[in-house]
Design a protein around this motif. Structure first.
Motif, PDB file in Angstrom:
ATOM      1  N   GLY A   1      78.468  54.130 -55.174  1.00  0.00           N
ATOM      2  CA  GLY A   1      77.619  53.229 -55.949  1.00  0.00           C
ATOM      3  C   GLY A   1      78.273  51.886 -56.193  1.00  0.00           C
ATOM      4  O   GLY A   1      77.614  50.861 -56.222  1.00  0.00           O
ATOM      5  N   GLU A   2      79.583  51.923 -56.375  1.00  0.00           N
ATOM      6  CA  GLU A   2      80.280  50.689 -56.717  1.00  0.00           C
ATOM      7  C   GLU A   2      80.932  50.038 -55.503  1.00  0.00           C
ATOM      8  O   GLU A   2      81.609  49.030 -55.637  1.00  0.00           O
ATOM      9  CB  GLU A   2      81.364  50.973 -57.764  1.00  0.00           C
ATOM     10  CG  GLU A   2      80.798  51.298 -59.124  1.00  0.00           C
ATOM     11  CD  GLU A   2      81.899  51.668 -60.100  1.00  0.00           C
ATOM     12  OE1 GLU A   2      82.458  50.748 -60.690  1.00  0.00           O
ATOM     13  OE2 GLU A   2      82.176  52.865 -60.240  1.00  0.00           O
ATOM     14  N   ALA A   3      80.743  50.659 -54.338  1.00  0.00           N
ATOM     15  CA  ALA A   3      81.446  50.172 -53.153  1.00  0.00           C
ATOM     16  C   ALA A   3      81.232  48.676 -52.971  1.00  0.00           C
ATOM     17  O   ALA A   3      80.123  48.177 -53.065  1.00  0.00           O
ATOM     18  CB  ALA A   3      80.955  50.919 -51.922  1.00  0.00           C
ATOM     19  N   ALA A   4      82.326  47.984 -52.729  1.00  0.00           N
ATOM     20  CA  ALA A   4      82.223  46.548 -52.482  1.00  0.00           C
ATOM     21  C   ALA A   4      81.612  46.322 -51.108  1.00  0.00           C
ATOM     22  O   ALA A   4      81.536  47.242 -50.296  1.00  0.00           O
ATOM     23  CB  ALA A   4      83.608  45.932 -52.574  1.00  0.00           C
ATOM     24  N   GLY A   5      81.200  45.108 -50.867  1.00  0.00           N
ATOM     25  CA  GLY A   5      80.662  44.789 -49.550  1.00  0.00           C
ATOM     26  C   GLY A   5      79.289  45.374 -49.356  1.00  0.00           C
ATOM     27  O   GLY A   5      79.045  46.196 -48.477  1.00  0.00           O
ATOM     28  N   ALA A   6      78.371  44.979 -50.240  1.00  0.00           N
ATOM     29  CA  ALA A   6      76.992  45.423 -50.090  1.00  0.00           C
ATOM     30  C   ALA A   6      76.419  44.802 -48.830  1.00  0.00           C
ATOM     31  O   ALA A   6      77.071  44.022 -48.152  1.00  0.00           O
ATOM     32  CB  ALA A   6      76.202  44.993 -51.317  1.00  0.00           C
ATOM     33  N   ALA A   7      75.179  45.181 -48.535  1.00  0.00           N
ATOM     34  CA  ALA A   7      74.525  44.681 -47.335  1.00  0.00           C
ATOM     35  C   ALA A   7      74.569  43.147 -47.324  1.00  0.00           C
ATOM     36  O   ALA A   7      74.273  42.511 -48.324  1.00  0.00           O
ATOM     37  CB  ALA A   7      73.094  45.175 -47.304  1.00  0.00           C
ATOM     38  N   PRO A   8      74.960  42.538 -46.208  1.00  0.00           N
ATOM     39  CA  PRO A   8      75.056  41.077 -46.158  1.00  0.00           C
ATOM     40  C   PRO A   8      73.703  40.400 -45.980  1.00  0.00           C
ATOM     41  O   PRO A   8      72.782  40.978 -45.372  1.00  0.00           O
ATOM     42  CB  PRO A   8      75.940  40.836 -44.926  1.00  0.00           C
ATOM     43  CG  PRO A   8      75.750  42.042 -44.071  1.00  0.00           C
ATOM     44  CD  PRO A   8      75.420  43.198 -44.983  1.00  0.00           C
ATOM     45  N   GLY A   9      73.592  39.188 -46.521  1.00  0.00           N
ATOM     46  CA  GLY A   9      72.394  38.379 -46.313  1.00  0.00           C
ATOM     47  C   GLY A   9      71.127  39.039 -46.804  1.00  0.00           C
ATOM     48  O   GLY A   9      70.137  39.122 -46.091  1.00  0.00           O
ATOM     49  N   ARG A  10      71.138  39.524 -48.020  1.00  0.00           N
ATOM     50  CA  ARG A  10      69.979  40.256 -48.532  1.00  0.00           C
ATOM     51  C   ARG A  10      69.432  39.631 -49.811  1.00  0.00           C
ATOM     52  O   ARG A  10      70.148  38.970 -50.562  1.00  0.00           O
ATOM     53  CB  ARG A  10      70.367  41.709 -48.859  1.00  0.00           C
ATOM     54  CG  ARG A  10      70.766  42.549 -47.654  1.00  0.00           C
ATOM     55  CD  ARG A  10      69.581  42.777 -46.731  1.00  0.00           C
ATOM     56  NE  ARG A  10      69.777  43.878 -45.808  1.00  0.00           N
ATOM     57  CZ  ARG A  10      70.431  43.785 -44.638  1.00  0.00           C
ATOM     58  NH1 ARG A  10      70.988  42.647 -44.282  1.00  0.00           N
ATOM     59  NH2 ARG A  10      70.536  44.836 -43.857  1.00  0.00           N
ATOM     60  N   LEU A  11      68.168  39.899 -50.047  1.00  0.00           N
ATOM     61  CA  LEU A  11      67.529  39.644 -51.336  1.00  0.00           C
ATOM     62  C   LEU A  11      67.206  41.007 -51.922  1.00  0.00           C
ATOM     63  O   LEU A  11      66.580  41.827 -51.258  1.00  0.00           O
ATOM     64  CB  LEU A  11      66.239  38.837 -51.146  1.00  0.00           C
ATOM     65  CG  LEU A  11      65.340  38.710 -52.384  1.00  0.00           C
ATOM     66  CD1 LEU A  11      65.947  37.755 -53.393  1.00  0.00           C
ATOM     67  CD2 LEU A  11      63.936  38.243 -51.995  1.00  0.00           C
ATOM     68  N   ALA A  12      67.668  41.257 -53.130  1.00  0.00           N
ATOM     69  CA  ALA A  12      67.418  42.563 -53.753  1.00  0.00           C
ATOM     70  C   ALA A  12      66.751  42.370 -55.097  1.00  0.00           C
ATOM     71  O   ALA A  12      67.029  41.395 -55.806  1.00  0.00           O
ATOM     72  CB  ALA A  12      68.730  43.327 -53.923  1.00  0.00           C
ATOM     73  N   LEU A  13      65.874  43.304 -55.431  1.00  0.00           N
ATOM     74  CA  LEU A  13      65.109  43.221 -56.680  1.00  0.00           C
ATOM     75  C   LEU A  13      65.088  44.586 -57.349  1.00  0.00           C
ATOM     76  O   LEU A  13      64.973  45.611 -56.672  1.00  0.00           O
ATOM     77  CB  LEU A  13      63.659  42.803 -56.363  1.00  0.00           C
ATOM     78  CG  LEU A  13      62.612  43.059 -57.461  1.00  0.00           C
ATOM     79  CD1 LEU A  13      62.640  41.935 -58.486  1.00  0.00           C
ATOM     80  CD2 LEU A  13      61.212  43.175 -56.874  1.00  0.00           C
ATOM     81  N   ALA A  14      65.214  44.599 -58.666  1.00  0.00           N
ATOM     82  CA  ALA A  14      64.976  45.830 -59.422  1.00  0.00           C
ATOM     83  C   ALA A  14      64.242  45.485 -60.708  1.00  0.00           C
ATOM     84  O   ALA A  14      64.616  44.540 -61.404  1.00  0.00           O
ATOM     85  CB  ALA A  14      66.287  46.545 -59.729  1.00  0.00           C
ATOM     86  N   LEU A  15      63.189  46.236 -60.987  1.00  0.00           N
ATOM     87  CA  LEU A  15      62.417  46.063 -62.208  1.00  0.00           C
ATOM     88  C   LEU A  15      62.506  47.336 -63.037  1.00  0.00           C
ATOM     89  O   LEU A  15      62.615  48.428 -62.486  1.00  0.00           O
ATOM     90  CB  LEU A  15      60.934  45.810 -61.896  1.00  0.00           C
ATOM     91  CG  LEU A  15      60.558  44.622 -61.035  1.00  0.00           C
ATOM     92  CD1 LEU A  15      59.056  44.620 -60.797  1.00  0.00           C
ATOM     93  CD2 LEU A  15      61.004  43.332 -61.688  1.00  0.00           C
ATOM     94  N   CYS A  16      62.448  47.166 -64.332  1.00  0.00           N
ATOM     95  CA  CYS A  16      62.453  48.329 -65.208  1.00  0.00           C
ATOM     96  C   CYS A  16      61.672  47.979 -66.473  1.00  0.00           C
ATOM     97  O   CYS A  16      61.663  46.825 -66.893  1.00  0.00           O
ATOM     98  CB  CYS A  16      63.911  48.700 -65.475  1.00  0.00           C
ATOM     99  SG  CYS A  16      64.353  49.122 -67.110  1.00  0.00           S
TER     100      CYS A  16
END
Lengths: 253, 509
Positions: free
Chosen positions: B431-446
């Motif tokens: 979950g905390e791994a560095a190096g998430a997917a490159p060149g992305r737009l991410a969204l989370a709603l709650c």
């Protein structure tokens, strides 16, 4: 009307008889950490690296936690595989001096009472103005809780008032944002002397998660002369109450 | 909306930036305005740095009725034609873009700073001296002209134990014709620090974005990070997250109902709910040791599990507390002096709520059926649905009553989850791994207790987060309070204000 009386009977008497009686804290409550540097393997700095607030110092054989910076998040305890840091259930944390907030192997130095003259002035009647200067509303919420019937702060003669002119001191929360600096200074200036300053919560003491931000003052610092530091993120209502009562000389042990 | 102007997103969702349509500004503008005109909602509009000193504007639109989310973008240099004149929902977002990036939305009707901080890249829309401090709230304010008009200015420091903000009322006699709310006093520089600061600080900052919404913001952040890292929290962790989110809602709603009673001087409910709110916070402390849920959530899951004894204890105490909350709150609905003060006070029409893009309790109290848990269900809410609670009257009563309906539904949800808690782990690796997917737009709603909490991240070619955008529901809802006060007696302000109970630091970030 009968409905209201019936509800009154059902809701019962809920005021806690503090300090004679201490209500139970949840078993997972993280209060004063106990540190034991003897358990640290050489060169292990896992806790220092895990701490988000830079609260842990590990120099040679000495391990110290600065409760003024500590967020009580428990990351250090989780990352320490040697039992050198353990959060206890001890909620009494408030101290008079900034240095008294450093937890090492030695005994805790809890807040001392005000001098006799100040006790005579404020011991049985203390009016405080509260200023949130970047507080996230958790410290504010748990200060507010002291006004509920559970703690009934008024029975100790302590009251939060709406005007600094009516106050004997100010209770500050938040890391002191640049945008609140002036308002806080003006509030303090408007309080008649002699006056007290209480820094409640990690943000007010040392900036909390916002320490070092250009947008904040990293806590009260030397902006105001602090008389009482109450650690926590946020401080538990009991921690706040214990600190206030110790300051006024209403608890001594 | 054609397929080429927008890209669909899920909640939580990730799309490659390369797939995010980059439109000419005019086409971008038209697409947003038309989508909102057709019943869509502007979830977020923000700027992120692009190549050659340009700024990329990214808009995310919500089609609440069919649960669709779409994103689109455009690049601008130093100015572009504002959306606000044709789309009121863009009003504060465009002011924020101007303040952060020095990009001027031309034709914006009320282009003032939102938070009073120096611009992010040295370009200042207002031409302020970069070496001088920026004093908060020192700006033009809307003024009513006329011989008998008077202005009431309140704050930043208020009379109670509450966060700071500045309110200016334009009054004729007792009647408020206009209220302008100027904030920014709580600005702590969170969005920038989430990108530039140490990674270990992220979670504590997220948990204190708005301290009473610790779980709401933590949940949005964790789901966002997990989406970027391609990790999903174990089902048991999702259930515990849902339990803690609803406990947060229960504590805050109960506290608000008590505070509303206090503002109309009905002391029984005020006193009881003050105590009961604490009992509910203590249930969260039973979960994780902290009354606000700090240290409970982490990317990948939760830090604390529940054994059978703890589940039983939680359920027992919740059942008892819920019965006492019902006993305290139901007094409100049978006391005519309370109803007389709640009803027809601070009315916001459904049309206004829709136009401003209100969210959460404030929107549902205008009859708008808008709830992330239902419209864009994520986590445990995909499996256990919470009915949407709404009331059509738009007044203080509606905002109180929706809270009461939600209290009952949250109790049922938590008890249901406790009874059927899925087995298994509470933390997934990575979950905390560095190096998430490159060149992305991410969204989370709650769906936090106030309403929609929105977190957005943009990553660069190395997978590092280069832009983190937070929208607390208060950002959308403060204008709702201003509208509720139109034509009201100024003495009704405390009651109206409490009926919204918005966050200052959540707005100021």
């Amino acid at each position: 009307m009968f409905r209201i009386i019936r509800a009154r009977l059902r809701q019962g008497h809920r005021t806690v008889d503090y300090p004679r009686q201490v209500p139970p804290l949840p078993d997972r409550f993280r209060g004063r950490p106990a540190v034991d540097a003897a358990k640290c393997p050489a060169d292990c700095r896992a806790c220092v690296q895990a701490c988000p607030a830079g609260a842990i110092q590990h120099t040679g054989r000495r391990l110290a936690i600065d409760l003024g910076r500590c967020l009580f998040c428990g990351q250090c305890e989780g990352k320490c595989g040697h039992g050198a840091i353990r959060f206890t259930n001890e909620y009494r944390l408030a101290a008079r001096g900034r240095d008294d907030l450093r937890v090492m192997d030695s005994e805790a130095r809890l807040a001392q009472a005000l001098d006799r003259q100040m006790q005579r002035l404020f011991g049985r009647s203390l009016k405080l103005r509260q200023v949130s200067a970047g507080g996230c509303s958790a410290c504010e919420a748990d200060v507010n809780v002291l006004g509920t019937l559970v703690y009934d702060l008024g029975r100790f003669g302590i009251q939060f008032v709406a005007s600094p002119r009516h106050a004997d001191g100010v209770l500050v929360t938040g890391p002191i944002t640049a945008n609140m600096r002036l308002a806080l200074s003006k509030t303090y200036a408007a309080i008649p002397a002699p006056k007290l300053v209480i820094a409640a919560g990690a943000c007010a003491i040392a900036g909390g998660p916002y320490a070092g931000h250009a947008e904040t003052n990293s806590g009260v610092g030397d902006l105001l002369p602090v008389d009482l530091y109450i650690p926590g993120c946020p401080p538990h209502p009991l921690t706040l109450l214990d600190g206030l009562l110790r300051l006024l000389g209403r608890i001594a042990d | 909306m054609g397929g080429t102007t927008t890209v669909p997103l899920r909640n939580p969702g990730v799309v490659p930036l390369a797939a995010l349509p980059l439109l000419p500004v005019e086409a971008f503008r038209r697409a947003v305005i038309e989508a909102v005109g057709a019943g869509g909602r502007l979830v977020v509009l923000f700027g992120t740095p692009a190549r050659d000193g340009r700024v990329r504007l990214i808009a995310i639109l919500g089609g609440d009725r069919d649960g669709t989310l779409t994103a689109l973008s455009a690049e601008v240099t130093d100015s572009y034609p504002a959306l606000t004149p044709e789309c009121a929902q863009a009003h504060r977002f465009e002011r924020e873009i101007a303040e952060q990036w020095g990009v001027r939305p031309e034709g914006h009707p009320w282009l003032k700073p939102v938070r009073f901080h120096p611009p992010y890249r040295g370009v200042d829309v207002w031409g302020r001296d970069p070496s001088a401090a920026i004093p908060p709230a020192v700006t033009g304010h809307f003024r009513l002209d006329g011989e008998d008009v008077h202005e009431v200015a309140v704050g930043p420091v208020h009379a109670g134990i509450i966060e700071p903000g500045h309110f200016r009322f334009q009054c004729l006699g007792e009647t408020v014709h206009h209220l302008e709310i100027t904030l920014g006093y709580q600005h702590r520089g969170v969005e920038r620090a989430l990108v530039e600061g140490p990674a270990a600080r992220r979670m504590p900052m997220i948990e204190t974005l708005a301290g009473d919404t610790t779980v709401g913001h933590a949940l949005a952040h964790c789901e966002l990070v997990e989406a970027l890292n391609g990790v999903e929290a174990p089902l048991r962790a999702q259930a515990i997250r849902g339990i803690s989110l609803e406990l947060e809602r229960l504590a805050n709603h109960t506290g608000d109902l008590g505070a509303l009673a206090n503002d109309v001087a009905f002391l029984p409910t005020a006193a009881y709910c003050g105590r009961l709110r604490g009992d509910l916070l203590n249930l969260t402390a039973l979960l994780c040791g902290n009354r606000f849920g700090r240290g409970l959530l982490c990317p990948g899951g939760v830090m604390f599990d529940l054994d059978a004894d703890r589940v039983a204890e939680l359920d027992r105490r919740l059942e008892k507390t819920a019965a006492e909350v019902a006993n305290a709150v139901e007094l409100l609905w049978t006391t005519s002096s309370v109803l007389a003060r709640f009803e027809e006070t601070g009315v916001v029409s459904a049309a206004t709520a829709r136009e401003l893009g209100l969210v959460g309790v404030a929107a549902r109290a205008c009859g708008l059926e808008r709830d992330v848990r239902f419209d864009y269900a994520s986590g445990i809410y995909r499996f256990a649905q919470v009915p949407v609670s709404s009331w059509p009257s738009g007044d203080v009563f509606a905002r109180a009553y929706v809270r009461w309906l939600e209290v009952q539904r949250s109790v049922a949800f938590v008890r249901g989850q406790l009874a059927t808690l899925p087995a298994g782990e509470v933390r997934a690796g990575g979950g905390e791994a560095a190096g998430a997917a490159p060149g992305r737009l991410a969204l989370a709603l709650c769906e936090g207790w106030r309403g929609e909490v929105c977190h957005v991240a943009v990553t660069d070619g190395d997978g590092q987060i280069v832009r983190y955008k937070v929208v607390d529901p208060s950002f959308q809802n403060w204008p709702g309070l201003a509208m509720a006060m139109r034509g009201e007696q100024i003495s009704n302000f405390p009651l109206c204000n409490k009926s919204f109970n918005l966050s200052y630091c959540g707005h100021d970030l």
